[in-house]
Enzyme design. Structure first.
Site, short mmCIF file in Angstrom:
data_model
loop_
_atom_site.label_atom_id
_atom_site.label_comp_id
_atom_site.label_asym_id
_atom_site.label_seq_id
_atom_site.Cartn_x
_atom_site.Cartn_y
_atom_site.Cartn_z
N SER A 172 3.72 23.05 -0.58
CA SER A 172 2.40 23.46 -0.77
C SER A 172 1.39 22.98 0.48
O SER A 172 0.45 23.59 0.43
CB SER A 172 1.69 22.73 -2.15
OG SER A 172 1.71 21.25 -1.78
N LYS B 244 -5.86 17.78 3.90
CA LYS B 244 -5.34 18.87 2.75
C LYS B 244 -6.55 18.68 1.49
O LYS B 244 -6.72 17.60 1.18
CB LYS B 244 -4.05 18.34 2.15
CG LYS B 244 -3.13 19.08 1.17
CD LYS B 244 -2.07 18.73 0.74
CE LYS B 244 -1.07 19.63 -0.43
NZ LYS B 244 0.15 19.22 -0.57
N SER C 116 6.66 18.96 -0.49
CA SER C 116 5.45 19.70 0.03
C SER C 116 5.26 19.40 1.37
O SER C 116 4.00 19.85 2.02
CB SER C 116 4.48 19.72 -0.90
OG SER C 116 4.42 20.86 -1.72
N1 GLN Z 1 7.57 23.34 -4.36
C1 GLN Z 1 7.61 22.41 -5.07
C2 GLN Z 1 6.73 22.56 -6.39
O1 GLN Z 1 6.16 23.61 -6.52
C3 GLN Z 1 7.05 21.02 -4.60
C4 GLN Z 1 5.41 20.85 -4.40
C5 GLN Z 1 5.06 19.65 -3.73
O2 GLN Z 1 5.90 18.88 -3.30
N2 GLN Z 1 3.91 19.46 -4.21
O3 GLN Z 1 6.68 22.04 -7.48
#
Ligand code: GLN
Length: 490
Positions: free
Chosen positions: A158, A78, A182
């Protein structure tokens, strides 16, 4: 598609060590597939030279019989993990030219164990999002399509690039991070396995910070056993991260395949949210039946503060983000926009470098931390966070793990949720509680919805008890016998 690509990590490692194929052959098969799959936009940077050099090194070691635990396994990283000498952007324009002079601890441990780096994977900008649409590189396209439709779907976020790459056979496994869901939500939306370990299990050193008290690295993989192998290499105490836990790393793979008989599984009644699609509800009941059939005892439990989790998360995460992102000022590294004064340079660089969602979070964060509102918002959210953690502690007096759906829906069309940030935040309804409480959780594919899209089940464990999750995850995986794969339309 080459047959080599259909092997799991566990199978590929066996094939490599018995010399049925070489690490270079395996890596070349992946590199060719990555080229063919560019329309999915899963990778933001391919590193074929590095990959082949690492694969050659693996082949030399295999020839000498000096195998490391992940010898020759091609992985994607990632693009939130800093990789030495390789551009690392967090999918943000503000870091579009950033080449770190150091390697994140987690990725360094994967290379230490013999893995091969295929490239850097797309994500929501600074990992803020649930659909991959906030990426400065454009969204990742989910390899899955609903039956009879060619609408482009989101892989979730994400870690959408990581999940899409593993699902589409563009990597044997991938690193990901989870601040509010995410790792697990994209795994659910792509039919892959995702593990968010206990807070402190994996080092955060060299991972671009979003919300430091919630961020945790973990693997996305094709099978539960593969995830266990990857997590073993990624975990471990790191003195460079003060929140890294000084504990031994168990052999997670030993927990896979163990009988779950006698384990007590809690089903939290507050997770039966209003408007939950019938198919999610049905899958959840199916999961309960599978675990009951495997010899587990099912217990209804209550996590009474669940409904405050999303609001608390969307105060705490932006608060920490606004403070973490203060470092991007156009001075030290990253994008610098012109201006007549220092202040103008700051403002112009941040306005140009950050996308809308990131700016929204920075503003919310600065607001809830400001002198007049700190007590009303940030402090209150911290108190709610404590209550949520206490709910779990009480539940774990009665049960060994909890079973819930991972996400409130299957993959949705790109563009569908983008216009309404609050609707997007609802994606995290079943996942954020785990981050607020620092617990480990796994998402395992459970089945398909009526349009043929994958749905995941989540298991939540006690702190540092990933092993029970691997045992239960493997039991669900076995019962679900999930073999569906996306059609290769790209
Ligand atoms: N969807 C969540 C956010 O936008 C979690 C994102 C994540 O876990 N990095 O904060």
């Amino acid at each position: 598609m080459s047959d080599l690509l259909s092997l799991s990590l566990t199978e590929a490692l066996a094939g490599l060590s018995s010399r049925r194929f070489s690490a270079v052959e395996l890596t070349e098969a992946y590199l060719a597939e990555m080229t063919a799959a560019r329309p999915l936009n899963a990778y933001v940077l391919e590193t074929p030279d590095q990959a082949l050099a690492m694969a050659r090194e693996s082949d030399a070691r295999i020839a000498r019989g000096e195998l490391r635990p992940l010898e020759g396994a091609p992985l994607g990283i990632k693009d939130l993990f800093c990789t030495k000498g390789v551009r690392s952007t967090a999918a943000s324009k503000i870091l579009s030219n950033f080449v770190p002079p150091y390697e994140s601890t987690v990725s360094a441990q994967l290379w230490r164990d013999g893995a091969v780096m295929l490239g850097k994977l797309n994500l929501d900008e600074f990992a803020m999002g649930s659909s991959n649409e906030t990426s400065a590189f454009g969204p990742v396209i989910n390899p899955w399509r609903a039956e009879g439709s060619n609408r482009a779907l989101s892989p979730g976020g994400s870690s959408g690039g990581s999940a899409a790459a593993v699902s589409a056979r563009l990597a044997l496994g991938a690193t990901a991070t989870d601040t509010g869901g995410s790792i697990r939500q994209p795994a659910s939306l792509t039919g892959t396995v995702g593990v968010k370990p206990t807070y402190g299990r994996c080092s955060r050193w060299g991972v671009v910070a979003f919300a430091s008290s919630l961020d945790q690295a973990g693997p996305i993989a094709r099978t539960v056993a593969d995830a266990a192998l990857l997590l073993r290499s990624m975990s471990g105490h790191d003195p460079k991260d003060s929140t890294s836990l000084p504990v031994e790393v168990p052999d997670f793979t030993a927990a896979v395949g163990k009988s779950p008989k006698g384990l007590r599984i809690g089903v939290p009644k507050e997770y039966r949210v209003e408007g939950m699609p019938a198919e999610i509800e049905a899958l959840w009941s199916q999961g309960v039946t599978w675990l009951k059939d495997a010899g587990c005892e099912i217990v209804e439990v209550s996590l009474p503060h669940t409904r405050y989790a999303l609001p608390a998360y969307y105060i705490i995460a932006p608060a920490e983000a606004s403070s973490n992102l203060a470092r991007y000022d156009g001075m030290r590294y990253g994008l610098r926009a012109p201006g007549d004064s220092l202040r103008e340079v700051y403002e112009a660089s941040r306005a140009e470098g950050f996308g809308d969602e990131v700016q929204r979070r920075v503003m919310i964060g600065a607001y809830v931390l400001s002198a007049g509102y700190y007590d009303a918002y940030y402090l209150k959210a911290q108190k709610v966070r404590r209550r949520i953690a206490d709910d779990f502690t009480a539940a774990f007096d009665k049960v060994d793990a909890l079973l819930t759906p991972t996400a409130p829906s299957a993959a949705f069309a790109l563009g569908d949720a983008k216009a309404d940030p609050v609707a997007m935040y609802l994606n995290d309804i079943f996942t954020v509680t785990v981050n607020l409480a620092g617990l480990p959780a796994i998402s395992v594919p459970g089945g398909l919805d009526r349009t043929g899209l994958p749905l995941g089940l989540q298991l939540i464990g006690r702190p540092l008890d990933e092993e029970t999750l691997f045992t239960l995850g493997a039991a669900v995986e076995k019962a679900a016998a999930f073999t569906a794969r996306p059609d290769r339309w790209w």
